[in-house]
Design an enzyme around this catalytic site. Structure first.
Site, PDB file in Angstrom:
ATOM      1  N   HIS A 179       9.006  18.788 -14.118  1.00  0.00           N
ATOM      2  CA  HIS A 179       9.751  18.157 -13.023  1.00  0.00           C
ATOM      3  C   HIS A 179      10.751  19.123 -12.415  1.00  0.00           C
ATOM      4  CE1 HIS A 179       8.750  13.747 -14.167  1.00  0.00           C
ATOM      5  NE2 HIS A 179       7.994  14.189 -13.196  1.00  0.00           N
ATOM      6  N   ARG A 184      -0.260   0.569   5.063  1.00  0.00           N
ATOM      7  CA  ARG A 184      -0.873  -0.363   4.116  1.00  0.00           C
ATOM      8  C   ARG A 184       0.229  -1.184   3.484  1.00  0.00           C
ATOM      9  NH1 ARG A 184      -3.154   4.655   2.467  1.00  0.00           N
ATOM     10  NH2 ARG A 184      -5.290   4.900   3.249  1.00  0.00           N
ATOM     11  N   ARG A 220      -0.885  -2.838   8.888  1.00  0.00           N
ATOM     12  CA  ARG A 220      -2.085  -3.597   8.529  1.00  0.00           C
ATOM     13  C   ARG A 220      -1.669  -4.736   7.611  1.00  0.00           C
ATOM     14  NH1 ARG A 220      -6.731  -0.969   5.013  1.00  0.00           N
ATOM     15  NH2 ARG A 220      -5.176  -1.289   3.388  1.00  0.00           N
ATOM     16  N   GLU A 240     -14.184  -2.306  10.406  1.00  0.00           N
ATOM     17  CA  GLU A 240     -14.764  -1.848   9.148  1.00  0.00           C
ATOM     18  C   GLU A 240     -15.992  -2.658   8.766  1.00  0.00           C
ATOM     19  OE1 GLU A 240     -11.714  -2.230   6.144  1.00  0.00           O
ATOM     20  OE2 GLU A 240     -10.841  -3.924   7.200  1.00  0.00           O
ATOM     21  N   ASN A 282     -13.904   4.540   5.990  1.00  0.00           N
ATOM     22  CA  ASN A 282     -14.394   4.458   4.606  1.00  0.00           C
ATOM     23  C   ASN A 282     -15.191   3.177   4.379  1.00  0.00           C
ATOM     24  OD1 ASN A 282     -12.625   6.548   4.582  1.00  0.00           O
ATOM     25  ND2 ASN A 282     -11.462   5.880   2.804  1.00  0.00           N
ATOM     26  N   ASP A 283     -14.582   2.042   4.743  1.00  0.00           N
ATOM     27  CA  ASP A 283     -15.275   0.786   4.511  1.00  0.00           C
ATOM     28  C   ASP A 283     -16.428   0.599   5.488  1.00  0.00           C
ATOM     29  OD1 ASP A 283     -13.986   0.046   2.267  1.00  0.00           O
ATOM     30  OD2 ASP A 283     -12.545  -1.293   3.229  1.00  0.00           O
ATOM     31  N   ARG A 339     -19.138   3.642  -3.177  1.00  0.00           N
ATOM     32  CA  ARG A 339     -19.030   5.046  -3.559  1.00  0.00           C
ATOM     33  C   ARG A 339     -18.330   5.243  -4.897  1.00  0.00           C
ATOM     34  NH1 ARG A 339     -14.465   8.179  -0.256  1.00  0.00           N
ATOM     35  NH2 ARG A 339     -13.014   6.489   0.028  1.00  0.00           N
ATOM     36  N   CYS A 349      -8.862   5.593  11.108  1.00  0.00           N
ATOM     37  CA  CYS A 349      -7.890   5.784  10.028  1.00  0.00           C
ATOM     38  C   CYS A 349      -8.566   5.899   8.666  1.00  0.00           C
ATOM     39  CB  CYS A 349      -6.852   4.671  10.013  1.00  0.00           C
ATOM     40  SG  CYS A 349      -7.535   3.034   9.825  1.00  0.00           S
TER      41      CYS A 349
END
Lengths: 99, 840
Positions: free
Chosen positions: B304, B411, B447, B546, B569-570, B580, B617
């Site tokens: 750290h 998100r 979203r 999506e 992605n979706d 995936r 996105c």
């Protein structure tokens, strides 16, 4: 005089082509015909044909490294010079071939 | 009746801090006692303690059991079973990047001179620091805690309780004053250690069972856990032992300020701090305005402390070992955090080298900052916003600092995770409003909740499903949770009064969905109007594209939304029916599948036909190979992870819209994903080849006097232009070539050249030297112009080699050389070289 030549250098990036250019110009200026094969980073270019070689009076090898396909010139008169000499004073290289 | 779950531990890096804290979270919300047993070594742990879990030293493949006993056994067993089968296998983050072992690469030329004192270590934090060394005193054991006066176990335990409260308050105060998000994250990790149930329980055991004094008990328990970490065999875990020591110090100080060691390092002037080790808390306490560098005898690049140094931009070299003993207090040192070197008593040549290095690094940094600050646009001037995907307010800050032109995807799931009830409207409104304020005029696309049975949220009552991605998730759950949805929509609306907020709904599959959702928004707008709460009445309401069905009805959908953003992605996983995360089919997940490109084009064209703004996105946005396709699609915005923002911006700047359109057309006509990929690679190659040289690579009237300096300067030009990755390697390759025979070809021109791994893009750099530079030329004349040719070792580019060959020939022409030497500006040099090559 009919001259054939091969130029090559360690990295094949610059000197090969500079030497070819210098030899071509000097030979023509001195009234000879010349064909120069370059063995550089892009491989062999302007490759000498069997016909070119058969009609040549002399071979100039201006290379800092081993020339590929050297056996093509067996039995011919070969003048070897460092590639940097061909750049520095090509006319002397050509004139040194005699007539 | 207790319940037992058996499983084989799945993660390659074992049960380290992150999976352990997630398991703790999963176990922590139940009353039942939950114990993890590792059958390989028979170590047991309370699953509600991260420290204890990590201390089981569980490795991949170990047979483990979870024993659950208590009132809520069935629910706990069910939740943990799901955690083990669904979440655990996915929760391994990438192992931290560990730099190459020390001593692997050759020293830069300038440091090979005789008498240069160089020590090698690990390059832990970049940059070059130079200042007198300050040797931190080695801490020589603590006060004798065992023989201190102590009270009854009850009295000692009461002191301990109080110390925990004080230590917690001290940490929170430090966190509030944290200089950056990294510091905040480290202090949060310290808080998590302090709040670990087993830490306190074991200390209490020591007090009650062993009659130890509170301080003695703390020291014993911390040493127990620290020893486990140190002996774990994992470098990353071993470095976390320092964090435990920081927490120990906090507790000891709270127990008895007199016994705590004072390990702060006071900097009265600029200094490079040299120490055996340094804890994160010690680092945070340093005056970083005076801290020019950090040298640690031990440690690697993952502690750290090192992470904090990077966040502060403090150059740091670790693992230099015994070399620190050879230094004197006040001795001048250079910390080379780029190469992992420590140089003592930098002399003339070394000084010059590092001055030049500092200049080069500064130029690179300024260039990166300028690029980051610039709005993205194509080479033909079309604006494309590059925004960021974020999950928290802290990330909004990071993203904007990294040059993001807004938030393309906020998100909101994180706000709902790991808690007993949904976040309130006020709590969400506060977060969203703060994001809107940070972003100013830039848009923040929020979203709404996108959760299904794959994520356990106790208060949402989402059933576990055989196929959660085709099931009850996202907007489909809204009708059953009207209050939660209303609160979130109201929070978005309220935040819109503070900036440019937009609402985006996930998982929309039909026009019906759109109408229902707009109805929800309209209802909340009415209610806010009635209550007199301000909000932006023109707030954008859009959908995430999506579900593939939308691609076929964009003409209808686009009319009724304000914008669309493609969740690539979706969309891809639904379009190709490929999960995936399923290893057996993951290879079918191909973003360059022509069918997918046609779907993307249908969405973009459909949205644009109605005059609607369309963004993307998903991960595809951050794939530099794909950027020309995305430009060709005509996207208005691309939203990517914070770390990709600046790369995507530069990639866009290199794209011309008409060429990208042609590329897209051609890609859509390909028959396989492999064909598309080949097409994109060829396109990228021709684009990369376009510029062999430009004005930035020309330095006229340079004052360099030696061949060494001249070559370093030429390589420096390529480095600051991002064409050379490792300047040391390239310099070495050039010198190696010079050793064969000088590249000073005569006529006062030199053509240094190399073919090397450190070259990122085949390039030409030019410099002229009015004073002449001795180059060992063939004709003995000093060089007044050098033309550096750097060729990339792999895939040098046929066209480039041809150009360089033509240029070499042209340089033999007296008139051409004369015009080059006479050129008055960089632009003239570039134009001359270009025309020469084109003419041949």
């Amino acid at each position: 005089m009919n001259i054939v030549a091969v130029t090559a250098c360690p990295t094949g990036i610059a000197h090969t082509y500079m030497a070819a250019e210098r030899l071509e110009k000097a030979a023509r200026r001195l009234g000879h015909t010349i064909k120069v094969e370059t063995q550089g980073a892009m491989g062999i270019e302007n490759e000498l044909s069997a016909d070119d070689i058969a009609h040549a009076d002399v071979v100039i090898l201006a290379a800092g490294i081993a020339v590929r396909n050297r056996d093509r010139f067996e039995g011919m008169r070969i003048v070897e010079v460092p590639v940097q000499d061909a750049i520095k004073d090509p006319e002397r290289v050509v004139a040194g071939l005699g007539t | 009746m207790a319940k037992e779950l058996s499983f084989r531990f799945p993660l390659p890096h074992g049960l380290h801090a992150r999976p352990a804290s997630l398991l703790r979270d999963a176990a922590g919300s139940f009353q039942s006692a939950i114990t993890l047993t590792n059958r390989r070594n028979d170590l047991e742990a309370n699953a509600k303690s991260t420290l204890a879990l990590v201390a089981t030293l569980t490795r991949q493949g170990d047979e483990c059991t979870l024993l659950i006993a208590g009132g809520d056994e069935p629910a706990a067993a069910e939740a943990l079973r799901r955690f083990i089968s669904v979440e655990l296998p996915l929760c391994d983050d990438a192992p931290p990047a560990v730099p190459a072992a020390q001593g692997s690469s050759p020293l830069p030329r300038a440091l090979r001179g005789e008498g240069v004192r160089v020590h090698r270590g690990v390059a832990a934090s970049g940059g070059i620091g130079r200042a007198p060394a300050l040797l931190a005193a080695r801490w020589k054991g603590g006060p004798d805690l065992a023989n201190r006066e102590k009270g009854s176990p009850e009295a000692e335990f009461a002191k301990l309780e109080w110390a925990f409260v004080e230590a917690g308050a001290a940490l929170r105060a430090r966190r509030a004053a944290a200089a950056n998000n990294t510091e905040r994250a480290v202090l949060n990790a310290h808080l998590a250690i302090l709040e670990d149930v087993e830490l306190k329980a074991k200390i209490a055991d020591q007090i009650h069972g062993n009659r130890a004094g509170a301080g003695q008990a703390v020291a014993a328990v911390v040493e127990h856990f620290a020893a486990v970490l140190r002996d774990s065999g994992s470098a990353v875990l071993a470095e976390r032992a320092l964090d435990l020591c920081d927490v120990e110090q906090l507790l000891i100080r709270a127990l008895d300020p007199g016994t705590a060691r004072d390990d702060r390092i006071a900097l009265e002037r600029d200094a490079v701090v040299v120490a055996q080790t340094l804890s994160p808390a010690q680092f945070i306490a340093l005056d970083t305005t005076r801290l020019k560098g950090l040298v640690l005898a031990r440690g690697g690049a993952t502690s750290h402390t090192v992470i904090l140094a990077r966040a502060r931009g403090v150059p740091c070299v670790t693992g230099v070992g015994e070399a620190v003993r050879t230094l004197r207090d006040g001795q001048e040192v250079v910390v080379d955090g780029e190469r992992g070197l420590l140089v003592a008593d930098p002399s003339g040549a070394v000084s010059e080298f590092y001055d030049a290095e500092n200049d080069a690094l500064r130029t690179l940094r300024e260039r990166a900052e300028r690029t980051a600050a610039r709005d993205a646009a194509t080479s033909d001037g079309r604006r494309i916003e590059v925004a960021a995907n974020v999950s928290s307010l802290a990330e909004v800050q990071d993203a904007l600092a990294a040059g993001a032109e807004g938030v393309g995807l906020f998100r909101t799931e994180l706000l709902f995770m790991d808690r007993a009830e949904a976040p309130s409207e006020d709590e969400q409104a506060e977060v969203f409003a703060a994001a809107a304020r940070l972003a100013g005029a830039r848009s923040v696309i929020i979203r709404t909740l996108d959760i299904g049975g794959d994520k356990p949220i106790p208060y949402l009552d989402l059933p576990e499903e055989r196929n959660p991605f085709l099931g009850f998730r996202a907007i489909r759950t809204y009708a059953e949770n009207p209050d939660i949805v209303a609160a979130q929509i109201r929070a978005c609306l309220r935040a819109s009064a503070f900036g440019n907020v937009k609402i985006m709904f996930p998982m929309v599959s039909s026009l019906d969905d759109v109408r229902t959702l707009r109805g929800l928004v309209a209802a909340q707008m009415e209610s806010l109007v009635a209550a007199g709460v301000p909000f932006d009445r023109d707030i954008g309401v859009g959908v995430m594209v999506e579900v593939p069905s939308l691609a076929f009805v964009m003409d209808q959908v686009a009319r009724e939304v304000d914008f669309c953003s493609i969740g690539s992605n979706d969309l891809l996983q639904y379009l190709l029916a490929v999960d995936r995360d399923n290893q057996r089919v993951a290879h079918l997940y191909k973003p360059f599948e022509p069918a997918f490109l046609r779907a993307l084009a249908a969405v973009c064209d459909g949205a644009h036909a109605c005059g609607r703004w369309v963004g993307l996105c998903g991960e595809l946005g951050g794939d530099l190979l794909a950027v020309p396709l995305l430009v060709g699609l005509g996207l208005d915005e691309i939203s990517v992870g914070c770390a990709r923002v600046s790369a995507v911006k530069s990639a866009i700047a290199g794209c011309a819209t008409p060429k990208c359109r042609q590329l897209l057309e051609s890609a859509m006509r390909q028959e396989t994903a492999a064909d598309v990929e080949a097409l994109l690679r060829a396109f990228a190659a021709t684009r990369a080849e376009r510029s062999l040289l430009d004005e930035d690579l020309v330095r006229l009237r340079s004052s360099r006097r030696t061949k060494d300096e001249a070559i370093r300067e030429l390589v420096g030009l390529l480095r600051t232009a991002g064409r050379v990755g490792d300047p040391d390697l390239v310099e070495d390759a050039i010198w190696q070539r010079e050793e064969a025979y000088s590249t000073g070809v005569g006529f006062s021109v030199a053509i240094p050249h190399c073919k090397a791994d450190g070259v990122l893009a085949t390039s030409i750099a030019v410099a002229s030297y009015p004073g002449g530079v001795e180059w060992g030329s063939l004709d003995g004349s000093p060089v007044t112009m050098a033309i550096l040719i750097a060729v990339r070792a792999s895939d040098p580019g046929e066209t480039h080699l041809r150009t360089i060959a033509a240029l070499s020939r042209k340089l033999m022409d007296d008139a051409f050389r004369a015009s080059l030497l006479a050129a008055a500006s960089a632009a003239e040099v570039v134009a001359l070289l270009r025309s020469a090559v084109e003419a041949s």
